[in-house]
Scaffold this active site. Sequence first.
Site, PDB file in Angstrom:
ATOM      1  N   GLY A  71       0.814  -1.217   0.000  1.00 17.31           N
ATOM      2  CA  GLY A  71       0.000   0.000   0.000  1.00 17.31           C
ATOM      3  C   GLY A  71       0.846   1.264   0.000  1.00 17.31           C
ATOM      4  CB  ALA A 200      -1.232  -9.012  -0.511  1.00 13.98           C
ATOM      5  CG  HIS A 201      -0.152  -6.655   5.037  1.00 18.63           C
ATOM      6  ND1 HIS A 201      -0.433  -6.258   6.320  1.00 18.63           N
ATOM      7  CD2 HIS A 201       0.334  -5.565   4.407  1.00 18.63           C
ATOM      8  CE1 HIS A 201      -0.115  -4.972   6.453  1.00 18.63           C
ATOM      9  NE2 HIS A 201       0.346  -4.532   5.303  1.00 18.63           N
ATOM     10  CB  THR A 237      13.118  -9.651 -10.422  1.00 21.06           C
ATOM     11  OG1 THR A 237      14.208  -9.330 -11.289  1.00 21.06           O
ATOM     12  CG2 THR A 237      12.666 -11.080 -10.659  1.00 21.06           C
ATOM     13  CB  CYS A 325       2.152   4.578  12.263  1.00 23.80           C
ATOM     14  SG  CYS A 325       1.093   3.742  11.098  1.00 23.80           S
TER      15      CYS A 325
HETATM   16  C1  LIG Z   1      -1.970  -0.768   5.977  1.00 24.05           C
HETATM   17  C2  LIG Z   1      -2.322   0.469   5.234  1.00 24.05           C
HETATM   18  C3  LIG Z   1      -1.421   1.072   4.340  1.00 24.05           C
HETATM   19  C4  LIG Z   1      -0.013   0.560   4.149  1.00 24.05           C
HETATM   20  O1  LIG Z   1       0.016  -0.613   3.393  1.00 24.05           O
HETATM   21  P1  LIG Z   1       1.372  -1.488   3.388  1.00 24.05           P
HETATM   22  O2  LIG Z   1       1.086  -2.592   2.445  1.00 24.05           O
HETATM   23  O3  LIG Z   1       1.550  -1.950   4.799  1.00 24.05           O
HETATM   24  O4  LIG Z   1       2.457  -0.591   2.921  1.00 24.05           O
HETATM   25  C5  LIG Z   1      -1.825   2.184   3.660  1.00 24.05           C
HETATM   26  N1  LIG Z   1      -3.057   2.695   3.825  1.00 24.05           N
HETATM   27  C6  LIG Z   1      -3.958   2.148   4.662  1.00 24.05           C
HETATM   28  C7  LIG Z   1      -5.313   2.755   4.773  1.00 24.05           C
HETATM   29  C8  LIG Z   1      -3.623   1.023   5.399  1.00 24.05           C
HETATM   30  O5  LIG Z   1      -4.510   0.499   6.237  1.00 24.05           O
END
Ligand SMILES: *Cc1c(COP(=O)(O)O)cnc(C)c1O
Length: 383
Positions: A71, A200-201, A237, A325
């Site tokens: 993200g 994805a996570h 890659t 965070c």
């Molecule tokens: C978790 C999150 C992100 C960051 O995504 P990552 O894949 O951990 O870099 C960005 N925006 C929102 C709203 C999120 O909840």
Amino acid sequence: MTPIYLDYAATTPIDPEVREAMLPYLKSCFGNPSSSHQFGQQALEGVENARRMVAELIGAVPGEIVFTSGGTESNNTAIKSVCFTEQKKGSHIVTTAFEHHAVLCPCRFMEKNGFHVTYLPVGSDGVVDPEDVHRALTEKTILISIMHANNEIGTVQPLKEIGKLAKEKGILFHTDAVQTVGHIDLNVRDLNLDFLSLSAHKLYGPKGVGALFIREGVPFEPLLHGGGHERGRRSSTHNVPGIVGLGKAAEMAKAGLSEESDHVRMLRDRLWQVLQSSISGIHLNGSRKYRLPNNLNISIEHVEGESLHMNLDMEGIAVSTGSACASESGLPSHVLRALGLIPELARGSLRITFGKYTTNTEIKTVEEKLPRIVKRFRDMAAF
Ligand SMILES: *Cc1c(COP(=O)(O)O)cnc(C)c1O
């Protein structure tokens, strides 16, 4: 005591079927998708199949999907790309005060480089007013970036109205949809989006992989220049096992979307009802109506969120005091401050987020333990 995980907005466990789908790509299918021999082609097939699944989930075509590291990279790429490609037209960006840091920080970085950013306030219900977006636009506005659902309070933003506005004015429109993709219905055409970020996570896939939707025909400048992967839009890659995992997660999300949202909504609503009747001075942060079905963000008067969080953790219940965070700085989160929550309540906030593996029994445990912990704190304070 099996620990209870109620922090699905921070990250989700990997679905066993997603893990199974990834395994061959960690074993025999190790080829580089850019190689034209059979090892490469086998890996390429995995990547392209995943691209179709991700596209299908959000109503895009496969050519509009670029795989990224998550993200954060997708948000950075979209914002910085628009700044590069539109700089002749203008230098003004409209976003909100309660975006994820992965949007706020690239915006601040662009401010240091001559761009102007409007950080729109949000209502006390945690929902942006499209009229405020309208009023903020100028001749120089090149980008509107507004998140789909907020990661702390789960409020869902009126993207359809904002997308209509962006289209009328010919302004590019990006959304950080990391909290919604795979969880609520979403179609990039309905929302008139030019860019969308996903990860994805947050949908039962692996960490370190995500995607950026870039509408066909939208001017684009990559963040990473190099070997020209992803049709020159993101060099490096491919993370083949990760991408395959994301694809499988997207496929499963599409099939299970309504079932999951019914399940989490039922548990969430019940927990909220029980907590309301067993804890006095408890408040729900953010709109009840425009809200993700799996999010409960509450403030409890005269009790610190941080202490509750710690005590729940000792009892085996994992929740969050806000976003992961914000917890490190010790300040009430920028999201709750943006809602205008008084500091006392902002400090007392707790985010409980549910997922497809959350059980009735787990929620019953929280229903029992949380009121008891609150009572203990209040009794101690009174003494
Ligand atoms: C978790 C999150 C992100 C960051 O995504 P990552 O894949 O951990 O870099 C960005 N925006 C929102 C709203 C999120 O909840």
